[in-house]
Design a protein around this motif. Sequence first.
Motif, short mmCIF file in Angstrom:
data_model
loop_
_atom_site.label_atom_id
_atom_site.label_comp_id
_atom_site.label_asym_id
_atom_site.label_seq_id
_atom_site.Cartn_x
_atom_site.Cartn_y
_atom_site.Cartn_z
N ASN A 55 0.81 -1.21 0.00
CA ASN A 55 0.00 0.00 0.00
C ASN A 55 0.85 1.27 0.00
OD1 ASN A 55 -2.41 -1.37 -0.13
ND2 ASN A 55 -2.82 -1.28 2.07
N LEU A 56 2.01 1.23 0.64
CA LEU A 56 2.92 2.37 0.59
C LEU A 56 3.40 2.61 -0.83
CD1 LEU A 56 5.11 1.82 3.79
CD2 LEU A 56 3.50 3.68 3.40
N ILE A 57 3.75 1.53 -1.51
CA ILE A 57 4.20 1.65 -2.90
C ILE A 57 3.08 2.17 -3.79
CG2 ILE A 57 5.00 0.32 -4.90
CD1 ILE A 57 6.47 -1.53 -2.89
N ASN A 58 1.88 1.65 -3.59
CA ASN A 58 0.74 2.10 -4.40
C ASN A 58 0.47 3.59 -4.21
OD1 ASN A 58 0.24 -0.36 -5.61
ND2 ASN A 58 -1.22 -1.01 -4.03
N LYS A 59 0.48 4.03 -2.95
CA LYS A 59 0.12 5.43 -2.65
C LYS A 59 1.16 6.41 -3.18
CE LYS A 59 -1.34 8.36 1.25
NZ LYS A 59 -0.50 9.54 1.10
N ILE A 60 2.41 6.17 -2.84
CA ILE A 60 3.44 7.16 -3.12
C ILE A 60 4.07 7.01 -4.49
CG2 ILE A 60 5.68 8.04 -2.33
CD1 ILE A 60 4.75 7.42 0.52
N ILE A 61 4.18 5.77 -4.96
CA ILE A 61 4.81 5.54 -6.26
C ILE A 61 3.77 5.45 -7.37
CG2 ILE A 61 6.35 4.06 -7.58
CD1 ILE A 61 7.66 5.53 -5.22
N SER A 62 2.83 4.52 -7.25
CA SER A 62 1.87 4.30 -8.33
C SER A 62 0.89 5.46 -8.47
CB SER A 62 1.10 2.99 -8.10
OG SER A 62 1.99 1.89 -8.04
N ASN A 63 0.38 5.98 -7.33
CA ASN A 63 -0.62 7.05 -7.37
C ASN A 63 -0.03 8.46 -7.32
OD1 ASN A 63 -2.53 5.01 -7.41
ND2 ASN A 63 -2.95 5.12 -5.20
N ASN A 64 1.30 8.52 -7.18
CA ASN A 64 1.99 9.82 -7.22
C ASN A 64 1.53 10.77 -6.12
OD1 ASN A 64 4.13 10.94 -8.88
ND2 ASN A 64 2.70 12.57 -9.40
N GLU A 65 1.21 10.21 -4.95
CA GLU A 65 0.80 11.03 -3.81
C GLU A 65 2.00 11.28 -2.89
OE1 GLU A 65 -2.74 9.58 -1.82
OE2 GLU A 65 -3.39 8.57 -3.66
N GLY A 66 1.76 12.07 -1.86
CA GLY A 66 2.75 12.25 -0.82
C GLY A 66 2.31 11.48 0.41
N GLY A 67 2.65 12.02 1.59
CA GLY A 67 2.24 11.35 2.82
C GLY A 67 2.83 12.03 4.03
N LEU A 68 2.58 11.41 5.18
CA LEU A 68 3.13 11.89 6.44
C LEU A 68 4.37 11.09 6.80
CD1 LEU A 68 -0.21 12.54 8.36
CD2 LEU A 68 1.31 14.22 7.31
N CYS A 69 4.96 11.35 7.97
CA CYS A 69 6.27 10.80 8.31
C CYS A 69 6.34 9.29 8.17
CB CYS A 69 6.66 11.21 9.72
SG CYS A 69 5.58 10.55 11.03
N TYR A 70 5.31 8.59 8.65
CA TYR A 70 5.36 7.14 8.64
C TYR A 70 5.27 6.58 7.23
CZ TYR A 70 0.28 7.91 8.49
OH TYR A 70 -0.98 8.33 8.14
N GLU A 71 4.65 7.33 6.32
CA GLU A 71 4.56 6.90 4.92
C GLU A 71 5.82 7.26 4.15
OE1 GLU A 71 -0.21 7.42 4.19
OE2 GLU A 71 0.99 9.21 4.57
N LEU A 72 6.30 8.49 4.32
CA LEU A 72 7.48 8.94 3.58
C LEU A 72 8.74 8.21 4.03
CD1 LEU A 72 6.78 12.79 3.46
CD2 LEU A 72 6.22 11.04 1.76
N ASN A 73 8.90 8.05 5.33
CA ASN A 73 10.06 7.31 5.81
C ASN A 73 9.87 5.80 5.65
OD1 ASN A 73 12.15 9.15 6.66
ND2 ASN A 73 10.69 9.90 8.18
#
Length: 260
Positions: A55-73
């Motif tokens: 889900n981290l890969i889908n959100k930030i890589i596939s969907n081109n979104e950002g996130g908060l500390c726990y997602e970005l790190n």
Amino acid sequence: MTNLNIQFRNRIGFPEYEPITFDNLATVLEKSAKSIPFENLCIIANRTNEITKENLINKIISNNEGGLCYELNGILHIFLLENGFDAKLIYGVVYDHNNQRWSTTGRSHVANIITHNGKKYLVDTGFGANLPLKPVPLTGEIITSSNGEFRVEKAQTEQGNYILYIKLKYKDAVWKIGYAFDTTKAITDYSELNNVQKIIMEHPESSFNKKPLITQLTDKGSVILTDNSVTEWIDGKVEKQDIDPKGYKDLAKNYFGIQA
């Protein structure tokens, strides 16, 4: 080379086949900070997903979104491991400067610790506009980047065994506490990050469950967007404009490439 390794490089504009080494890790961190926004839109819209590697890969890589500390790190941790780094995720407690106390949300910050040649470094790409942009050794040595000065000192507290101090370029005249963190309690599974997400979503004093926030570093400073203002730091000068909430989505797309 895995798909994630290639996709993350493409996301931040780093050459696909250039080896990632300790010497060029600062380049990775700076490109990440200027490519992947720090944002809480999923929290505000109540459309969060379970935290998993996929889900981290889908959100930030596939969907081109950002996130908060726990997602970005979290995504950075996956990338570091893919490139052979000795990396672990750890918890931190942010210092609340407005109230001159440690955040009541507790250990809700997440960062990375890497070990290189027997020496440990703090690596963080999820602290809003307060990013060191370089690995910071846990020795008290001052690290200077385009974003300011940073150091980590050992300190036994209830919040952890180290403290990150920051002095942001153009913004801070003196050193201030960023957060305390604990190197003795590593996060062993990405599922543990769900507890952090739950705190940020539900805690009454969480600063990320009240209104939308998007921020990102730029070549000349930083930009911060909320539902009623846009603030730009450009070469040390700040410009803030009130905006019509109706134009917020357009600005999110124009500044950050995000569908808000």
